[in-house]
Design a protein around this motif. Structure first.
Motif, PDB file in Angstrom:
ATOM      1  N   PRO A  96       0.857  -1.293   0.056  1.00 18.49           N
ATOM      2  CA  PRO A  96      -0.069   0.245  -0.011  1.00 18.49           C
ATOM      3  C   PRO A  96       0.775   1.369   0.035  1.00 18.49           C
ATOM      4  O   PRO A  96       0.424   2.130  -0.669  1.00 18.49           O
ATOM      5  CB  PRO A  96      -0.753  -0.093   1.142  1.00 18.49           C
ATOM      6  CG  PRO A  96      -0.367  -1.145   2.056  1.00 18.49           C
ATOM      7  CD  PRO A  96       0.458  -2.283   1.177  1.00 18.49           C
ATOM      8  N   PHE A  97       1.973   1.202   0.467  1.00 17.35           N
ATOM      9  CA  PHE A  97       2.955   2.478   0.799  1.00 17.35           C
ATOM     10  C   PHE A  97       3.137   2.940  -0.804  1.00 17.35           C
ATOM     11  O   PHE A  97       3.695   4.139  -0.825  1.00 17.35           O
ATOM     12  CB  PHE A  97       4.158   1.965   1.346  1.00 17.35           C
ATOM     13  CG  PHE A  97       5.012   1.041   0.895  1.00 17.35           C
ATOM     14  CD1 PHE A  97       5.670   1.024  -0.300  1.00 17.35           C
ATOM     15  CD2 PHE A  97       5.048  -0.244   1.504  1.00 17.35           C
ATOM     16  CE1 PHE A  97       6.649   0.150  -0.772  1.00 17.35           C
ATOM     17  CE2 PHE A  97       5.752  -1.183   0.984  1.00 17.35           C
ATOM     18  CZ  PHE A  97       6.690  -1.257  -0.247  1.00 17.35           C
ATOM     19  N   LEU A  98       2.945   2.211  -2.075  1.00 16.98           N
ATOM     20  CA  LEU A  98       3.274   2.601  -3.149  1.00 16.98           C
ATOM     21  C   LEU A  98       2.355   3.650  -3.601  1.00 16.98           C
ATOM     22  O   LEU A  98       2.562   4.328  -4.608  1.00 16.98           O
ATOM     23  CB  LEU A  98       3.587   1.329  -4.177  1.00 16.98           C
ATOM     24  CG  LEU A  98       4.652   0.389  -4.027  1.00 16.98           C
ATOM     25  CD1 LEU A  98       4.667  -0.703  -4.993  1.00 16.98           C
ATOM     26  CD2 LEU A  98       6.025   1.283  -4.119  1.00 16.98           C
ATOM     27  N   GLU A  99       1.278   3.569  -3.126  1.00 10.66           N
ATOM     28  CA  GLU A  99       0.232   4.566  -3.334  1.00 10.66           C
ATOM     29  C   GLU A  99       0.247   5.836  -2.286  1.00 10.66           C
ATOM     30  O   GLU A  99      -0.269   7.035  -2.512  1.00 10.66           O
ATOM     31  CB  GLU A  99      -1.339   4.230  -3.306  1.00 10.66           C
ATOM     32  CG  GLU A  99      -1.512   3.400  -4.731  1.00 10.66           C
ATOM     33  CD  GLU A  99      -2.774   2.694  -4.765  1.00 10.66           C
ATOM     34  OE1 GLU A  99      -3.567   3.277  -5.767  1.00 10.66           O
ATOM     35  OE2 GLU A  99      -3.141   1.681  -4.159  1.00 10.66           O
ATOM     36  N   ILE A 100       0.597   5.567  -1.217  1.00 13.40           N
ATOM     37  CA  ILE A 100       0.413   6.580   0.058  1.00 13.40           C
ATOM     38  C   ILE A 100       1.794   7.426   0.065  1.00 13.40           C
ATOM     39  O   ILE A 100       1.586   8.688   0.187  1.00 13.40           O
ATOM     40  CB  ILE A 100       0.236   5.862   1.456  1.00 13.40           C
ATOM     41  CG1 ILE A 100      -0.897   5.127   1.425  1.00 13.40           C
ATOM     42  CG2 ILE A 100       0.473   6.799   2.614  1.00 13.40           C
ATOM     43  CD1 ILE A 100      -1.124   4.108   2.499  1.00 13.40           C
ATOM     44  N   ALA A 101       2.962   6.906  -0.351  1.00 14.29           N
ATOM     45  CA  ALA A 101       4.181   7.874  -0.155  1.00 14.29           C
ATOM     46  C   ALA A 101       3.860   9.005  -1.214  1.00 14.29           C
ATOM     47  O   ALA A 101       3.545   8.653  -2.400  1.00 14.29           O
ATOM     48  CB  ALA A 101       5.306   6.888  -0.378  1.00 14.29           C
ATOM     49  N   PRO A 102       4.239  10.084  -0.990  1.00 13.80           N
ATOM     50  CA  PRO A 102       4.103  11.274  -1.931  1.00 13.80           C
ATOM     51  C   PRO A 102       4.927  11.163  -3.207  1.00 13.80           C
ATOM     52  O   PRO A 102       4.426  11.545  -4.147  1.00 13.80           O
ATOM     53  CB  PRO A 102       4.257  12.429  -0.917  1.00 13.80           C
ATOM     54  CG  PRO A 102       5.200  12.063  -0.002  1.00 13.80           C
ATOM     55  CD  PRO A 102       4.962  10.643   0.418  1.00 13.80           C
ATOM     56  N   HIS A 160      17.449  10.934   3.814  1.00 16.16           N
ATOM     57  CA  HIS A 160      17.431  11.106   5.533  1.00 16.16           C
ATOM     58  C   HIS A 160      18.228  12.053   5.993  1.00 16.16           C
ATOM     59  O   HIS A 160      17.429  12.499   7.122  1.00 16.16           O
ATOM     60  CB  HIS A 160      18.546   9.680   5.676  1.00 16.16           C
ATOM     61  CG  HIS A 160      18.914   9.403   7.346  1.00 16.16           C
ATOM     62  ND1 HIS A 160      18.017   9.332   8.191  1.00 16.16           N
ATOM     63  CD2 HIS A 160      19.798  10.004   8.003  1.00 16.16           C
ATOM     64  CE1 HIS A 160      18.221   9.179   9.460  1.00 16.16           C
ATOM     65  NE2 HIS A 160      19.733   9.650   9.317  1.00 16.16           N
ATOM     66  N   ASN A 161      19.132  12.707   5.438  1.00 18.07           N
ATOM     67  CA  ASN A 161      19.844  14.062   5.945  1.00 18.07           C
ATOM     68  C   ASN A 161      18.653  15.175   5.993  1.00 18.07           C
ATOM     69  O   ASN A 161      18.602  15.988   6.838  1.00 18.07           O
ATOM     70  CB  ASN A 161      20.755  14.514   5.214  1.00 18.07           C
ATOM     71  CG  ASN A 161      21.444  15.690   5.652  1.00 18.07           C
ATOM     72  OD1 ASN A 161      22.044  16.086   6.542  1.00 18.07           O
ATOM     73  ND2 ASN A 161      21.248  16.809   4.947  1.00 18.07           N
ATOM     74  N   ALA A 162      17.648  15.077   4.769  1.00 20.37           N
ATOM     75  CA  ALA A 162      16.492  16.074   5.004  1.00 20.37           C
ATOM     76  C   ALA A 162      15.280  15.844   5.847  1.00 20.37           C
ATOM     77  O   ALA A 162      14.552  16.739   5.916  1.00 20.37           O
ATOM     78  CB  ALA A 162      15.925  15.874   3.375  1.00 20.37           C
ATOM     79  N   GLY A 163      15.272  14.648   6.618  1.00 17.37           N
ATOM     80  CA  GLY A 163      14.461  14.190   7.652  1.00 17.37           C
ATOM     81  C   GLY A 163      13.299  13.303   7.172  1.00 17.37           C
ATOM     82  O   GLY A 163      12.165  13.343   7.632  1.00 17.37           O
ATOM     83  N   LEU A 164      13.519  12.762   5.799  1.00 25.26           N
ATOM     84  CA  LEU A 164      12.453  11.990   5.242  1.00 25.26           C
ATOM     85  C   LEU A 164      12.973  10.593   5.274  1.00 25.26           C
ATOM     86  O   LEU A 164      14.117  10.416   5.777  1.00 25.26           O
ATOM     87  CB  LEU A 164      12.408  12.468   3.842  1.00 25.26           C
ATOM     88  CG  LEU A 164      11.810  13.812   3.549  1.00 25.26           C
ATOM     89  CD1 LEU A 164      11.865  14.202   2.095  1.00 25.26           C
ATOM     90  CD2 LEU A 164      10.698  14.185   4.158  1.00 25.26           C
ATOM     91  N   GLY A 219       8.992   9.838   1.749  1.00 24.43           N
ATOM     92  CA  GLY A 219       7.929  10.850   2.356  1.00 24.43           C
ATOM     93  C   GLY A 219       8.336  10.949   3.621  1.00 24.43           C
ATOM     94  O   GLY A 219       9.784  10.514   4.330  1.00 24.43           O
ATOM     95  N   TYR A 220       7.511  11.608   4.475  1.00 22.03           N
ATOM     96  CA  TYR A 220       7.524  11.623   6.077  1.00 22.03           C
ATOM     97  C   TYR A 220       7.244  10.306   6.637  1.00 22.03           C
ATOM     98  O   TYR A 220       6.484   9.653   6.107  1.00 22.03           O
ATOM     99  CB  TYR A 220       6.668  12.656   6.553  1.00 22.03           C
ATOM    100  CG  TYR A 220       7.216  14.274   6.022  1.00 22.03           C
ATOM    101  CD1 TYR A 220       8.118  14.862   6.747  1.00 22.03           C
ATOM    102  CD2 TYR A 220       6.856  14.648   4.910  1.00 22.03           C
ATOM    103  CE1 TYR A 220       8.593  16.116   6.543  1.00 22.03           C
ATOM    104  CE2 TYR A 220       7.413  16.191   4.430  1.00 22.03           C
ATOM    105  CZ  TYR A 220       8.079  16.820   5.445  1.00 22.03           C
ATOM    106  OH  TYR A 220       8.486  18.247   5.050  1.00 22.03           O
ATOM    107  N   PRO A 221       7.770  10.069   7.773  1.00 23.58           N
ATOM    108  CA  PRO A 221       7.254   9.038   8.458  1.00 23.58           C
ATOM    109  C   PRO A 221       5.984   9.245   9.202  1.00 23.58           C
ATOM    110  O   PRO A 221       5.778  10.514   9.648  1.00 23.58           O
ATOM    111  CB  PRO A 221       8.269   8.849   9.724  1.00 23.58           C
ATOM    112  CG  PRO A 221       9.186  10.413   9.682  1.00 23.58           C
ATOM    113  CD  PRO A 221       8.958  10.969   8.688  1.00 23.58           C
ATOM    114  N   PRO A 222       5.142   8.394   9.651  1.00 22.51           N
ATOM    115  CA  PRO A 222       3.845   8.427  10.013  1.00 22.51           C
ATOM    116  C   PRO A 222       4.367   8.658  11.694  1.00 22.51           C
ATOM    117  O   PRO A 222       5.197   8.260  12.027  1.00 22.51           O
ATOM    118  CB  PRO A 222       3.038   7.292   9.710  1.00 22.51           C
ATOM    119  CG  PRO A 222       3.895   6.163   9.558  1.00 22.51           C
ATOM    120  CD  PRO A 222       5.301   6.822   8.856  1.00 22.51           C
ATOM    121  N   ASP A 223       3.088   9.162  12.262  1.00 30.16           N
ATOM    122  CA  ASP A 223       3.457   9.104  13.849  1.00 30.16           C
ATOM    123  C   ASP A 223       3.578   7.713  14.399  1.00 30.16           C
ATOM    124  O   ASP A 223       2.950   6.810  13.846  1.00 30.16           O
ATOM    125  CB  ASP A 223       2.232   9.829  14.539  1.00 30.16           C
ATOM    126  CG  ASP A 223       2.348  11.487  14.208  1.00 30.16           C
ATOM    127  OD1 ASP A 223       3.570  11.788  13.855  1.00 30.16           O
ATOM    128  OD2 ASP A 223       1.001  11.866  14.104  1.00 30.16           O
TER     129      ASP A 223
END
Ligand SMILES: Cc1cc2nc3c(=O)[nH]c(=O)nc-3n(C[C@H](O)[C@H](O)[C@H](O)COP(=O)(O)O)c2cc1C
Length: 220
Positions: A116-122, A161-165, A197-201
């Motif tokens: 599912p992440f293939l559709e959710i990740a921006p 990773h350096n960008a916080g993603l 993308g961003y990590p979820p909470d």
């Protein structure tokens, strides 16, 4: 002979003390990188992806051929097509193509054919390698292509990773469906599929341990 002009090297100029500090800080930064298999759908600015790709493309490569291409996908329609095709291949992998020992090695990661992440990740960054270039209709061989593209992907993952993603190094093989879906020319081969993308909470990751220095290096 066709010589290049030479220019002064303008690199970093640290003291030995700074060198030690920087090396430790970079190791600590990189040691925090983890592969994620769930992503937030929070948008990521295109400029961030452009910067990460340009960082990747600054990698060394055999005879400076830069034998790579990055397709950055944010279209929902295209992401859905990629997910469907990837799950088709992964279903075959998990239900027959992977060996018993491979499936056993994957058990701790709790993965299956569903992605599912293939559709959710921006963003999905699809990396292609170029075994050869076509210049004026002529085939020009590239050198150390796998090594070069592997290094570029290392730079890409470090930049993300350096960008916080966060990202996943994903290989729903065989991956030639990506060449077709993304309209790539005949001299390109899909190399990796990297959702970003961003990590979820409150996300959990497998509790892996990394090898210590003695297990990965020798000083002679
Ligand atoms: C070449 C390569 C291919 C990988 N393919 C997949 C994959 O298809 N699916 C997946 O869930 N993880 C995949 N991974 C991620 C690894 O499982 C992960 O990097 C490893 O477990 C270490 O975890 P870490 O990245 O969090 O340090 C791949 C990693 C690499 C380097």
């Amino acid at each position: 002979m066709n010589h290049l002009a030479f220019i002064s090297y303008t690199g970093l100029d640290y003291t030995t003390r700074q060198v030690l500090k920087k090396s430790k800080e970079f190791y600590e930064l990189m040691d925090k990188r983890r592969s994620l298999r769930v992503f937030s759908d929070k948008p990521v600015d295109k400029k961030v992806i452009e910067n990460a790709i340009m960082a990747a493309s600054s990698a060394p490569s055999g005879a400076h051929k830069q034998p790579w291409f990055f397709s950055a996908v944010r279209s929902s329609k295209l992401k859905s097509k990629i997910r469907a095709a990837a799950e088709k291949e992964e279903y075959e992998n998990y239900t027959g193509r992977m060996s018993e020992s491979w499936l056993k090695d994957l058990e701790p990661f709790d993965t299956n054919f569903k992605k599912p992440f293939l559709e959710i990740a921006p963003w999905l960054i699809v990396v292609f390698k170029k075994p050869f270039d076509i210049v004026d209709g002529e085939k020009k061989q590239n050198y150390y292509v796998n090594e070069s593209v592997g290094i570029a992907v290392g730079f890409l993952l470090a930049a993300i990773h350096n960008a916080g993603l966060v990202a996943l190094t994903h290989t729903p093989s065989p991956m030639n469906f990506l060449e077709k879906l993304l309209n790539r020319p005949s001299n390109e081969r899909a190399y990796l599929l990297i959702p970003v993308g961003y990590p979820p909470d409150d996300v959990l990751v497998p509790d892996i341990k990394r090898k210590g220095l003695k297990d990965v290096a020798d000083f002679l």
